[in-house]
Enzyme design. Structure first.
Site, PDB file in Angstrom:
ATOM      1  N   VAL A  31       1.035  -1.008   0.450  1.00  0.00           N
ATOM      2  CA  VAL A  31       0.325  -0.387  -0.339  1.00  0.00           C
ATOM      3  C   VAL A  31       0.733   1.594   0.219  1.00  0.00           C
ATOM      4  O   VAL A  31       0.337   2.058  -0.603  1.00  0.00           O
ATOM      5  CB  VAL A  31      -0.885  -0.239   0.818  1.00  0.00           C
ATOM      6  N   ASP A  69      -1.439   2.857   5.598  1.00  0.00           N
ATOM      7  CA  ASP A  69      -0.596   1.741   5.804  1.00  0.00           C
ATOM      8  C   ASP A  69      -0.404   1.489   7.315  1.00  0.00           C
ATOM      9  O   ASP A  69      -0.320   0.646   7.334  1.00  0.00           O
ATOM     10  CB  ASP A  69      -0.014   2.304   4.370  1.00  0.00           C
ATOM     11  N   GLY A  70      -0.350   2.852   7.770  1.00  0.00           N
ATOM     12  CA  GLY A  70       0.119   2.721   9.236  1.00  0.00           C
ATOM     13  C   GLY A  70      -1.287   1.631   9.928  1.00  0.00           C
ATOM     14  O   GLY A  70      -0.824   0.587  11.087  1.00  0.00           O
ATOM     15  N   ARG A  74      -0.103  -1.627  12.092  1.00  0.00           N
ATOM     16  CA  ARG A  74      -1.041  -1.741  13.384  1.00  0.00           C
ATOM     17  C   ARG A  74      -2.094  -2.895  14.014  1.00  0.00           C
ATOM     18  O   ARG A  74      -1.949  -3.665  14.854  1.00  0.00           O
ATOM     19  CB  ARG A  74      -1.847  -0.617  14.386  1.00  0.00           C
ATOM     20  N   ASP A  91       6.680   9.339   1.951  1.00  0.00           N
ATOM     21  CA  ASP A  91       6.455  10.737   2.245  1.00  0.00           C
ATOM     22  C   ASP A  91       7.233  11.712   1.289  1.00  0.00           C
ATOM     23  O   ASP A  91       6.455  12.557   0.030  1.00  0.00           O
ATOM     24  CB  ASP A  91       6.156  11.404   3.517  1.00  0.00           C
TER      25      ASP A  91
HETATM   26  C1  LIG Z   1     -14.285  21.030  -6.062  1.00  0.00           C
HETATM   27  C2  LIG Z   1     -12.650  21.028  -5.858  1.00  0.00           C
HETATM   28  C3  LIG Z   1     -12.564  19.728  -5.795  1.00  0.00           C
HETATM   29  C4  LIG Z   1     -10.922  19.534  -5.466  1.00  0.00           C
HETATM   30  C5  LIG Z   1     -11.484  18.105  -5.275  1.00  0.00           C
HETATM   31  C6  LIG Z   1     -10.009  17.434  -4.010  1.00  0.00           C
HETATM   32  C7  LIG Z   1      -9.671  18.274  -3.076  1.00  0.00           C
HETATM   33  C8  LIG Z   1      -8.557  16.965  -2.614  1.00  0.00           C
HETATM   34  C9  LIG Z   1      -8.859  18.337  -1.068  1.00  0.00           C
HETATM   35  C10 LIG Z   1      -7.801  17.799  -0.055  1.00  0.00           C
HETATM   36  C11 LIG Z   1      -7.354  16.679  -0.278  1.00  0.00           C
HETATM   37  C12 LIG Z   1      -5.911  16.316   0.708  1.00  0.00           C
HETATM   38  C13 LIG Z   1      -5.447  14.893   1.062  1.00  0.00           C
HETATM   39  C14 LIG Z   1      -4.503  15.345   2.174  1.00  0.00           C
HETATM   40  C15 LIG Z   1      -4.425  14.149   3.191  1.00  0.00           C
HETATM   41  C16 LIG Z   1      -3.066  13.727   3.146  1.00  0.00           C
HETATM   42  C17 LIG Z   1      -2.770  12.996   4.050  1.00  0.00           C
HETATM   43  C18 LIG Z   1      -1.549  12.837   4.487  1.00  0.00           C
HETATM   44  O1  LIG Z   1      -1.261  12.089   4.155  1.00  0.00           O
HETATM   45  O2  LIG Z   1      -1.499  13.030   5.756  1.00  0.00           O
HETATM   46  C19 LIG Z   1      -0.305  12.926   6.128  1.00  0.00           C
HETATM   47  C20 LIG Z   1       0.295  13.013   7.396  1.00  0.00           C
HETATM   48  C21 LIG Z   1       1.513  12.476   7.927  1.00  0.00           C
HETATM   49  O3  LIG Z   1       1.846  11.042   7.998  1.00  0.00           O
HETATM   50  P1  LIG Z   1       3.195  10.638   8.558  1.00  0.00           P
HETATM   51  O4  LIG Z   1       2.973  10.314  10.145  1.00  0.00           O
HETATM   52  O5  LIG Z   1       3.294   9.191   8.014  1.00  0.00           O
HETATM   53  O6  LIG Z   1       3.971  11.474   7.793  1.00  0.00           O
HETATM   54  C22 LIG Z   1       5.348  11.761   8.799  1.00  0.00           C
HETATM   55  C23 LIG Z   1       5.280  13.457   8.293  1.00  0.00           C
HETATM   56  O7  LIG Z   1       4.994  13.308   6.446  1.00  0.00           O
HETATM   57  C24 LIG Z   1       5.792  13.983   8.842  1.00  0.00           C
HETATM   58  O8  LIG Z   1       6.230  15.153   8.184  1.00  0.00           O
HETATM   59  P2  LIG Z   1       6.849  16.376   8.169  1.00  0.00           P
HETATM   60  O9  LIG Z   1       5.144  16.974   9.427  1.00  0.00           O
HETATM   61  O10 LIG Z   1       8.006  16.523  10.041  1.00  0.00           O
HETATM   62  O11 LIG Z   1       7.240  17.901   7.092  1.00  0.00           O
HETATM   63  C25 LIG Z   1       7.753  12.620   8.702  1.00  0.00           C
HETATM   64  O12 LIG Z   1       8.597  13.858   9.728  1.00  0.00           O
HETATM   65  C26 LIG Z   1       7.492  11.611   9.458  1.00  0.00           C
HETATM   66  O13 LIG Z   1       8.974  11.203   9.445  1.00  0.00           O
HETATM   67  C27 LIG Z   1       6.520  11.121   8.956  1.00  0.00           C
HETATM   68  O14 LIG Z   1       6.486   9.547   9.417  1.00  0.00           O
HETATM   69  O15 LIG Z   1      -0.774  12.366   8.690  1.00  0.00           O
HETATM   70  C28 LIG Z   1      -1.244  13.470   9.237  1.00  0.00           C
HETATM   71  O16 LIG Z   1      -1.308  13.962   9.026  1.00  0.00           O
HETATM   72  C29 LIG Z   1      -3.028  11.821   9.495  1.00  0.00           C
HETATM   73  C30 LIG Z   1      -4.131  13.557   9.062  1.00  0.00           C
HETATM   74  C31 LIG Z   1      -4.246  13.843   8.044  1.00  0.00           C
HETATM   75  C32 LIG Z   1      -5.729  14.704   8.147  1.00  0.00           C
HETATM   76  C33 LIG Z   1      -6.307  14.861   6.715  1.00  0.00           C
HETATM   77  C34 LIG Z   1      -6.954  15.796   6.559  1.00  0.00           C
HETATM   78  C35 LIG Z   1      -8.059  15.436   4.468  1.00  0.00           C
HETATM   79  C36 LIG Z   1      -8.701  17.173   4.972  1.00  0.00           C
HETATM   80  C37 LIG Z   1      -9.244  17.385   4.757  1.00  0.00           C
HETATM   81  C38 LIG Z   1     -10.046  17.262   3.359  1.00  0.00           C
HETATM   82  C39 LIG Z   1     -10.546  18.379   2.438  1.00  0.00           C
HETATM   83  C40 LIG Z   1     -11.380  17.820   1.462  1.00  0.00           C
HETATM   84  C41 LIG Z   1     -12.187  19.574   1.253  1.00  0.00           C
HETATM   85  C42 LIG Z   1     -11.877  18.696  -0.264  1.00  0.00           C
HETATM   86  C43 LIG Z   1     -12.732  20.264  -0.449  1.00  0.00           C
HETATM   87  C44 LIG Z   1     -13.307  20.330  -2.173  1.00  0.00           C
HETATM   88  C45 LIG Z   1     -14.979  20.386  -2.472  1.00  0.00           C
HETATM   89  N1  LIG Z   2       4.440  -0.130   5.200  1.00  0.00           N
HETATM   90  C1  LIG Z   2       4.048   0.366   6.881  1.00  0.00           C
HETATM   91  C2  LIG Z   2       4.042   1.574   6.850  1.00  0.00           C
HETATM   92  C3  LIG Z   2       3.869   2.118   8.101  1.00  0.00           C
HETATM   93  N2  LIG Z   2       3.946   1.151   9.507  1.00  0.00           N
HETATM   94  C4  LIG Z   2       4.279   2.012  10.473  1.00  0.00           C
HETATM   95  O1  LIG Z   2       2.789   2.407  10.566  1.00  0.00           O
HETATM   96  C5  LIG Z   2       3.896   3.811  10.774  1.00  0.00           C
HETATM   97  C6  LIG Z   2       2.580   5.195  10.334  1.00  0.00           C
HETATM   98  O2  LIG Z   2       1.415   4.831  10.583  1.00  0.00           O
HETATM   99  P1  LIG Z   2       0.302   6.456   9.645  1.00  0.00           P
HETATM  100  O3  LIG Z   2      -0.653   6.420  10.536  1.00  0.00           O
HETATM  101  O4  LIG Z   2       1.615   7.803   9.350  1.00  0.00           O
HETATM  102  O5  LIG Z   2       1.125   5.924   8.577  1.00  0.00           O
HETATM  103  C7  LIG Z   2       4.754   3.288  10.934  1.00  0.00           C
HETATM  104  O6  LIG Z   2       5.417   4.416  11.874  1.00  0.00           O
HETATM  105  C8  LIG Z   2       5.495   2.292  10.945  1.00  0.00           C
HETATM  106  O7  LIG Z   2       5.004   2.170  12.481  1.00  0.00           O
HETATM  107  C9  LIG Z   2       4.529  -0.062   8.521  1.00  0.00           C
HETATM  108  O8  LIG Z   2       4.576  -1.118   9.650  1.00  0.00           O
HETATM  109  N3  LIG Z   2       5.272  -0.424   7.643  1.00  0.00           N
HETATM  110 MG   LIG Z   3       3.187   8.729   5.765  1.00  0.00          MG
HETATM  111 MG   LIG Z   4       1.624   6.237   6.346  1.00  0.00          MG
END
Ligand SMILES: CCCCCCCC/C=C\CCCCCCCC(=O)OC[C@H](COP(=O)(O)O[C@@H]1[C@H](O)[C@H](OP(=O)(O)O)[C@@H](O)[C@H](O)[C@H]1O)OC(=O)CCCCCCC/C=C\CCCCCCCC
Ligand SMILES: Nc1ccn([C@@H]2O[C@H](COP(=O)(O)O)[C@@H](O)[C@H]2O)c(=O)n1
Ligand SMILES: [Mg+2]
Ligand SMILES: [Mg+2]
Length: 215
Positions: A31, A69-70, A74, A91
């Site tokens: 994934v 995926d995470g 889990r 990412d």
């Molecule tokens: C008519 C108009 C049409 C428009 C169509 C489409 C609109 C689409 C709109 C929005 C979509 C946005 C989706 C974005 C989803 C993102 C989800 C995501 O991947 O979040 C990742 C985030 C972090 O995950 P990880 O812990 O795996 O990653 C860590 C991170 O990368 C760290 O980086 P840093 O922050 O430090 O820079 C690293 O340090 C770390 O190593 C790494 O592990 O996950 C989250 O944060 C979870 C929360 C996600 C929240 C998603 C919210 C989406 C909300 C609303 C969507 C709004 C839709 C509006 C649509 C409007 C259209 C009418």
């Molecule tokens: N292929 C993967 C992806 C993720 N993980 C575990 O999930 C944690 C991240 O969680 P998200 O909800 O932010 O996707 C990551 O730290 C890993 O522990 C995994 O095992 N294998």
């Molecule tokens: Mg990620």
């Molecule tokens: Mg992930």
């Protein structure tokens, strides 16, 4: 902020889908890989041609794999350091493709060098935001601050704006301005976030050094 508040909601919503994929024999790593490949393809095929609506729809569909995926790992009890490394590394690849695709548009038919530079700044500063945390953690420092604009904010601001800006091609007037506004916001927010994290790590490093001297 989104990571803190929206994650619980998406975990609830996506858990049944993650369970279904596991039952079908799909692995979390698959994934992660397919989600990244789809996001990169969506961004690099559509954004450089100014197809922001379809680009955003494609990237959004695939980028949610990062929340699945995470969740799968889990549920399966297979979360491990390799998965964490793969997830975080890919990412960075997806982020580079999204802002790189936007930069390519502005350097080509979008014909705006300033916005091309802003998109490149978003790409670079977003990578630095993530690097600050990774490097601090590798040094044994917690980097105990999320900062103003984490990855989720960078993606939501940029993709919502790109999706709506794409409606310009369907005849909606003026809406194309949302994308430049979003890029400036992400650029400024990422700069602030880099500074927040650097100052936090500086404080943590000095505190750790003082504790070492005392102990
Ligand atoms: C008519 C108009 C049409 C428009 C169509 C489409 C609109 C689409 C709109 C929005 C979509 C946005 C989706 C974005 C989803 C993102 C989800 C995501 O991947 O979040 C990742 C985030 C972090 O995950 P990880 O812990 O795996 O990653 C860590 C991170 O990368 C760290 O980086 P840093 O922050 O430090 O820079 C690293 O340090 C770390 O190593 C790494 O592990 O996950 C989250 O944060 C979870 C929360 C996600 C929240 C998603 C919210 C989406 C909300 C609303 C969507 C709004 C839709 C509006 C649509 C409007 C259209 C009418
Ligand atoms: N292929 C993967 C992806 C993720 N993980 C575990 O999930 C944690 C991240 O969680 P998200 O909800 O932010 O996707 C990551 O730290 C890993 O522990 C995994 O095992 N294998
Ligand atoms: Mg990620
Ligand atoms: Mg992930």
């Amino acid at each position: 902020m989104l990571n803190k508040y929206a994650r619980a909601f998406f975990t609830r919503v996506l858990t049944p889908f993650a369970a279904l994929l596991l039952r079908w024999g799909v692995s979390p790593d698959a994934v992660t890989l397919i989600g990244t490949a789809g996001s990169v393809a969506g961004a690099l095929v559509f954004f450089p041609r100014g197809e922001f609506f379809w680009g955003t729809v494609t990237v959004t569909l695939f980028i949610f794999s990062d929340l699945v995926d995470g969740n799968m790992a889990r549920q399966a009890g297979t979360s491990n350091k390799w998965g964490a490394f793969l997830d975080s590394t890919l990412d960075r690849v997806a982020d580079a493709a999204i802002f790189g695709g936007l930069a390519l548009w502005y350097s080509g038919s979008g014909n705006n060098n300033l916005l091309c530079a802003v998109a490149v700044f978003c790409l670079a500063s977003g990578q630095v935001v993530s690097y600050t945390k990774a490097r601090a953690e590798s040094l044994g420092l917690p980097c105990d601050v999320s900062g103003l604009v984490e990855r989720a904010e960078r993606l939501v601001i940029s993709l919502v704006a790109a999706g709506f800006a794409g409606l310009h091609k369907f005849g909606v007037p003026y809406i194309e301005w949302l994308l430049p506004i979003a890029l400036w916001l992400v650029a400024a927010g990422s700069l602030v976030t880099v500074l927040q994290r650097m100052l936090t790590v500086r404080r943590e490093a000095f505190e750790a050094a003082a504790a070492d001297r005392e102990g």
